[in-house]
Scaffold this motif. Structure first.
Motif, short mmCIF file in Angstrom:
data_model
loop_
_atom_site.label_atom_id
_atom_site.label_comp_id
_atom_site.label_asym_id
_atom_site.label_seq_id
_atom_site.Cartn_x
_atom_site.Cartn_y
_atom_site.Cartn_z
N MET A 1 -10.19 -4.98 9.96
CA MET A 1 -9.43 -3.76 9.77
C MET A 1 -8.44 -3.96 8.63
SD MET A 1 -8.38 -2.05 13.41
CE MET A 1 -7.77 -3.56 14.12
N HIS A 2 -8.20 -2.88 7.91
CA HIS A 2 -7.22 -2.87 6.83
C HIS A 2 -6.30 -1.65 6.98
CE1 HIS A 2 -9.64 -5.95 5.03
NE2 HIS A 2 -8.74 -6.09 4.08
N VAL A 3 -5.09 -1.78 6.47
CA VAL A 3 -4.10 -0.71 6.58
C VAL A 3 -3.56 -0.39 5.19
CG1 VAL A 3 -1.80 -0.15 7.45
CG2 VAL A 3 -3.43 -1.26 8.94
N MET A 4 -3.34 0.91 4.95
CA MET A 4 -2.66 1.38 3.75
C MET A 4 -1.38 2.05 4.22
SD MET A 4 -2.63 1.88 0.39
CE MET A 4 -4.31 1.71 -0.20
N ILE A 5 -0.25 1.59 3.69
CA ILE A 5 1.06 2.16 4.03
C ILE A 5 1.63 2.74 2.74
CG2 ILE A 5 3.38 1.72 4.90
CD1 ILE A 5 2.12 -0.71 6.40
N ARG A 6 2.00 4.00 2.80
CA ARG A 6 2.57 4.67 1.62
C ARG A 6 3.88 5.33 2.00
NH1 ARG A 6 -3.16 6.46 0.38
NH2 ARG A 6 -3.63 5.43 -1.60
N ARG A 7 4.81 5.28 1.06
CA ARG A 7 6.08 5.99 1.25
C ARG A 7 6.17 7.05 0.18
NH1 ARG A 7 12.05 5.27 0.72
NH2 ARG A 7 11.69 3.75 -0.92
N TYR A 8 6.55 8.26 0.60
CA TYR A 8 6.61 9.42 -0.28
C TYR A 8 8.00 10.05 -0.25
CZ TYR A 8 1.50 9.36 0.22
OH TYR A 8 0.18 9.00 0.24
N GLN A 9 8.33 10.69 -1.34
CA GLN A 9 9.50 11.55 -1.41
C GLN A 9 8.98 12.95 -1.74
OE1 GLN A 9 12.51 10.12 -4.06
NE2 GLN A 9 14.06 11.39 -3.13
N MET A 10 9.65 13.96 -1.22
CA MET A 10 9.16 15.32 -1.41
C MET A 10 10.30 16.32 -1.46
SD MET A 10 9.81 16.54 1.89
CE MET A 10 8.82 17.98 2.14
N THR A 11 9.96 17.56 -1.82
CA THR A 11 10.91 18.67 -1.75
C THR A 11 10.37 19.68 -0.75
OG1 THR A 11 9.84 19.90 -3.53
CG2 THR A 11 11.60 18.39 -4.17
N GLY A 12 11.17 20.65 -0.39
CA GLY A 12 10.75 21.62 0.61
C GLY A 12 11.11 21.12 1.99
N THR A 13 10.58 21.79 3.01
CA THR A 13 10.90 21.37 4.38
C THR A 13 9.85 20.39 4.89
OG1 THR A 13 9.69 23.12 5.53
CG2 THR A 13 11.96 23.63 4.85
N PRO A 44 -13.17 10.79 5.22
CA PRO A 44 -14.31 9.89 5.04
C PRO A 44 -14.49 9.00 6.26
CG PRO A 44 -12.44 9.11 3.78
CD PRO A 44 -12.04 10.42 4.39
N SER A 45 -15.66 8.44 6.40
CA SER A 45 -15.90 7.53 7.52
C SER A 45 -15.04 6.29 7.34
CB SER A 45 -17.38 7.15 7.58
OG SER A 45 -17.73 6.42 6.42
N GLY A 46 -14.79 5.62 8.43
CA GLY A 46 -14.06 4.36 8.38
C GLY A 46 -12.57 4.47 8.63
N GLU A 69 -11.99 -3.12 4.34
CA GLU A 69 -11.38 -2.96 3.01
C GLU A 69 -12.22 -2.01 2.16
OE1 GLU A 69 -9.56 -5.63 -0.63
OE2 GLU A 69 -11.03 -6.55 0.71
N ARG A 70 -13.52 -2.04 2.32
CA ARG A 70 -14.40 -1.13 1.57
C ARG A 70 -14.08 0.32 1.90
NH1 ARG A 70 -19.05 1.42 2.85
NH2 ARG A 70 -19.31 0.28 4.79
N HIS A 71 -13.85 0.62 3.18
CA HIS A 71 -13.49 1.97 3.58
C HIS A 71 -12.12 2.37 3.02
CE1 HIS A 71 -16.68 1.41 6.68
NE2 HIS A 71 -16.93 2.65 6.28
N LEU A 72 -11.19 1.43 3.00
CA LEU A 72 -9.87 1.70 2.43
C LEU A 72 -10.01 2.09 0.96
CD1 LEU A 72 -6.63 -0.31 2.86
CD2 LEU A 72 -7.49 0.11 0.58
N GLN A 73 -10.77 1.32 0.21
CA GLN A 73 -10.94 1.61 -1.22
C GLN A 73 -11.64 2.95 -1.44
OE1 GLN A 73 -9.47 -0.10 -3.53
NE2 GLN A 73 -8.76 -1.63 -2.08
N LYS A 74 -12.65 3.23 -0.63
CA LYS A 74 -13.42 4.46 -0.76
C LYS A 74 -12.57 5.70 -0.46
CE LYS A 74 -17.73 6.48 0.87
NZ LYS A 74 -18.85 6.33 1.79
N ALA A 75 -11.58 5.56 0.40
CA ALA A 75 -10.76 6.71 0.82
C ALA A 75 -9.68 7.09 -0.20
CB ALA A 75 -10.10 6.40 2.16
N ALA A 98 -0.92 -2.43 1.06
CA ALA A 98 -2.23 -2.49 1.71
C ALA A 98 -2.47 -3.92 2.15
CB ALA A 98 -3.33 -2.02 0.78
N GLY A 99 -3.20 -4.07 3.23
CA GLY A 99 -3.51 -5.43 3.67
C GLY A 99 -4.42 -5.45 4.87
N GLU A 100 -4.86 -6.64 5.19
CA GLU A 100 -5.73 -6.86 6.34
C GLU A 100 -4.89 -6.98 7.60
OE1 GLU A 100 -9.25 -9.89 7.84
OE2 GLU A 100 -8.15 -10.34 6.00
N VAL A 101 -5.31 -6.34 8.66
CA VAL A 101 -4.62 -6.40 9.95
C VAL A 101 -4.92 -7.76 10.57
CG1 VAL A 101 -4.47 -5.41 12.26
CG2 VAL A 101 -4.76 -3.91 10.28
#
Length: 121
Positions: A1-13, A44-46, A69-75, A98-101
């Motif tokens: 298993m692999h995980v992608m963690i992203r942090r975002y900033q935004m406007t609006g509610t 996508p699958s995965g 990791e292949r599914h992570l890259q594909k997504a 991103a990294g392996e669990v």
């Protein structure tokens, strides 16, 4: 298993942003909603799991778990399409990890879906 963690900033509610992300993407991860062909972004699958965590008034952290990791890259195309559909919120990705669990343990409570249309339990 692999995980992608992203942090975002935004406007609006944040409430409006969360509702949009849920409708465009997250609800498809539930068994009944996975085959939603009318959604602008197809899951996508995965992808095994997805969490969106409000970390501030205008910041959000997302955690997506993939079967490989292949599914992570594909997504990554799908992630770009989701961000493109949120242009009115001026979503800006400010950190990515991103990294392996290496350890995965889940309490049964974690299996209960939470979303903008679900009751808080």
């Amino acid at each position: 298993m692999h995980v992608m963690i992203r942090r975002y900033q935004m406007t609006g509610t944040m409430e409006d942003l969360i509702k949009r992300v849920d409708a465009l993407f997250a609800r498809q991860l539930s068994g009944a909603d996975r085959s939603t062909t009318s959604a602008p972004v197809q899951v996508p699958s995965g992808i095994l799991g997805y969490q969106a965590v409000q970390t501030g008034e205008d910041t959000l952290l997302t955690i997506t778990t993939f079967s490989s990791e292949r599914h992570l890259q594909k997504a990554q195309e799908g992630a770009a399409a989701i961000r493109a559909s949120l242009t009115d919120f001026l979503v800006e990705e400010i950190e990515t990890f991103a990294g392996e669990v290496k350890i995965n343990r889940i309490n049964e409570q974690l299996l209960t879906p939470v979303g903008p249309h679900d009751d808080d339990t």
